[in-house]
Design a protein around this motif. Structure first.
Motif, PDB file in Angstrom:
ATOM      1  N   HIS A 153       4.506  -4.257 -24.371  1.00 43.45           N
ATOM      2  CA  HIS A 153       3.757  -5.114 -23.459  1.00 43.45           C
ATOM      3  C   HIS A 153       3.232  -4.212 -22.339  1.00 43.45           C
ATOM      4  O   HIS A 153       3.993  -3.443 -21.745  1.00 43.45           O
ATOM      5  CB  HIS A 153       4.669  -6.186 -22.869  1.00 43.45           C
ATOM      6  CG  HIS A 153       5.114  -7.217 -23.866  1.00 43.45           C
ATOM      7  ND1 HIS A 153       4.606  -8.495 -23.873  1.00 43.45           N
ATOM      8  CD2 HIS A 153       6.000  -7.163 -24.878  1.00 43.45           C
ATOM      9  CE1 HIS A 153       5.179  -9.194 -24.847  1.00 43.45           C
ATOM     10  NE2 HIS A 153       6.028  -8.401 -25.465  1.00 43.45           N
ATOM     11  N   LYS A 237       3.611 -13.338 -25.565  1.00 41.57           N
ATOM     12  CA  LYS A 237       3.836 -12.647 -24.290  1.00 41.57           C
ATOM     13  C   LYS A 237       4.559 -13.576 -23.316  1.00 41.57           C
ATOM     14  O   LYS A 237       5.506 -13.162 -22.626  1.00 41.57           O
ATOM     15  CB  LYS A 237       2.513 -12.176 -23.701  1.00 41.57           C
ATOM     16  CG  LYS A 237       1.869 -11.022 -24.445  1.00 41.57           C
ATOM     17  CD  LYS A 237       0.576 -10.599 -23.758  1.00 41.57           C
ATOM     18  CE  LYS A 237      -0.058  -9.423 -24.466  1.00 41.57           C
ATOM     19  NZ  LYS A 237      -1.315  -8.986 -23.806  1.00 41.57           N
ATOM     20  N   LYS A 240       8.055 -13.895 -24.068  1.00 40.62           N
ATOM     21  CA  LYS A 240       8.750 -12.610 -23.947  1.00 40.62           C
ATOM     22  C   LYS A 240       9.345 -12.156 -25.273  1.00 40.62           C
ATOM     23  O   LYS A 240      10.509 -11.753 -25.354  1.00 40.62           O
ATOM     24  CB  LYS A 240       9.833 -12.678 -22.859  1.00 40.62           C
ATOM     25  CG  LYS A 240       9.263 -12.966 -21.478  1.00 40.62           C
ATOM     26  CD  LYS A 240      10.339 -12.918 -20.408  1.00 40.62           C
ATOM     27  CE  LYS A 240       9.748 -13.159 -19.030  1.00 40.62           C
ATOM     28  NZ  LYS A 240      10.755 -13.093 -17.955  1.00 40.62           N
ATOM     29  N   CYS A 334       9.766  -1.878 -25.722  1.00 40.28           N
ATOM     30  CA  CYS A 334       8.901  -3.045 -25.963  1.00 40.28           C
ATOM     31  C   CYS A 334       8.251  -3.555 -24.691  1.00 40.28           C
ATOM     32  O   CYS A 334       7.248  -4.260 -24.754  1.00 40.28           O
ATOM     33  CB  CYS A 334       9.691  -4.165 -26.637  1.00 40.28           C
ATOM     34  SG  CYS A 334      10.961  -4.917 -25.588  1.00 40.28           S
ATOM     35  N   VAL A 336       9.252  -5.837 -22.639  1.00 40.14           N
ATOM     36  CA  VAL A 336       9.523  -7.247 -22.313  1.00 40.14           C
ATOM     37  C   VAL A 336      10.231  -7.363 -20.980  1.00 40.14           C
ATOM     38  O   VAL A 336      10.010  -8.322 -20.216  1.00 40.14           O
ATOM     39  CB  VAL A 336      10.338  -7.910 -23.445  1.00 40.14           C
ATOM     40  CG1 VAL A 336      10.853  -9.286 -23.009  1.00 40.14           C
ATOM     41  CG2 VAL A 336       9.498  -8.051 -24.694  1.00 40.14           C
TER      42      VAL A 336
END
Length: 339
Positions: A153, A237, A240, A334, A336
């Protein structure tokens, strides 16, 4: 004699699948799964098929089967997700489906879940994967290659960090021209096997190009537009979820939207202790302790438990009770935790 022949053919089928993209150690749970999914004749056909994509004529020659009889048999196996067909030029080419990405996903991701045996099949997949032998065979020796890699992300990324195009979800979506949306095979499996069911919608598995075409043609997904695809990405997104994509740089076939409680790949990390079950992105999070207020949201967001909360030093002037500590060896990059 018939029982012995059937037993032998499933053993041969297991060995065939073990020689495809991932290792599939043989045990009784695996054989029970094969017996449920394949008839003896289907098993025999796949054992005799070439490993790679092959034309109908080549498969007929190699297996010794009549072309007219073979074509509908292969079509039926494609509908079951046990054979993959991809159009190359003016004809379809066929190959046996590997265990992942393949047999497991194609069995559990289809949109029509009215199959009365779906619960039994789900339990067989759970039994096989829970044994840990599959993860050990593929990751125990520190293997650096996995079928999937994490995508970060990027919303809260520092301006000074360079991200290559193949790590950008938006660039991958923009570069594709066709898309499909399917049930998440991992969440679907847990739903029918009586395991933990998370609140994430089932329809979260997305694919591109020829992979999307295969899934739509065989009832394992539905076609969606590019704008719908972007909506699914945005929803993930907001939820999450971890983005993971097949471990290639160009023209990936799938984009998964994963949670730590259901995802089979992340289960290899969380349950069986293999951090290399997924290839991490090039990013590593950093905590700016001056901005940290000790809210603990980053630790709760992490799907692989790479962030732990440690007591704030007694001499510190901050009012925080705990401060986050990142295990870079466990982190998959990642992003998140930054959302």
């Amino acid at each position: 004699m018939g029982h012995m022949v059937a037993k032998d053919i499933y053993g041969a089928l297991g060995e065939k699948i073990d020689q495809l993209h991932v290792r599939t150690p043989q045990n009784e749970a695996f054989y029970a799964m094969l017996r449920q999914l394949y008839s003896p004749d289907e098993a025999e056909l796949i054992v005799k098929m070439p490993f790679g994509l092959s034309t109908l004529d080549r498969i007929a020659k190699v297996t010794g089967r009549d072309r007219k009889e073979l074509e509908p048999r292969l079509a039926a196996l494609c509908d079951k997700g046990l054979v993959v067909d991809i159009r190359l030029g003016d004809s379809y080419h066929y190959m046996p489906a590997p265990f992942v990405i393949g047999i497991f996903e194609f069995t559990m991701m289809r949109m029509d879940s009215s199959d009365p045996d779906i619960g039994k099949v789900s339990k067989l997949f759970v039994d096989y994967l829970d044994s840990g032998q599959f993860y050990a065979a593929n990751f125990k020796d520190g293997q650096q290659v996995s079928v999937a890699r994490a995508l970060p992300h990027l919303e809260h990324l520092g301006d000074h960090v360079e991200i290559l195009d193949y790590e950008k979800v938006e660039r991958i979506v923009d570069g594709a021209d066709s898309f499909s949306l399917s049930n998440c095979s991992c969440r679907h499996k847990k739903h029918h096997a009586g395991g933990q069911v998370c609140k994430v919608p089932l329809e979260t598995c997305t694919s591109f190009g020829s992979a999307a075409d295969y899934l739509v043609r065989h009832g394992m997904g539905r076609e969606i537009s590019k704008s719908e695809m972007k909506d699914v990405v945005q929803r993930s997104k907001e939820l999450k979820l971890v983005f993971s994509v097949d471990n290639v740089r160009n023209q990936p076939a799938f984009l998964c939207h994963c949670c730590g409680c259901c995802c089979g790949i992340l289960e290899g990390i969380n349950k069986h202790g293999y951090p290399n079950a997924i290839v991490s992105s090039t990013l590593v999070p950093h905590v700016n302790m001056e901005d940290c207020n000790g809210c603990q949201k980053c630790a709760r967001a992490c799907h692989v438990s790479a962030i732990t909360l440690v007591p704030e030093p007694k001499k510190a002037t901050s009012k925080r009770m705990f401060m986050p500590e990142i295990d870079e060896a466990a982190c998959i990059g990642c992003g998140v935790c930054s959302l």
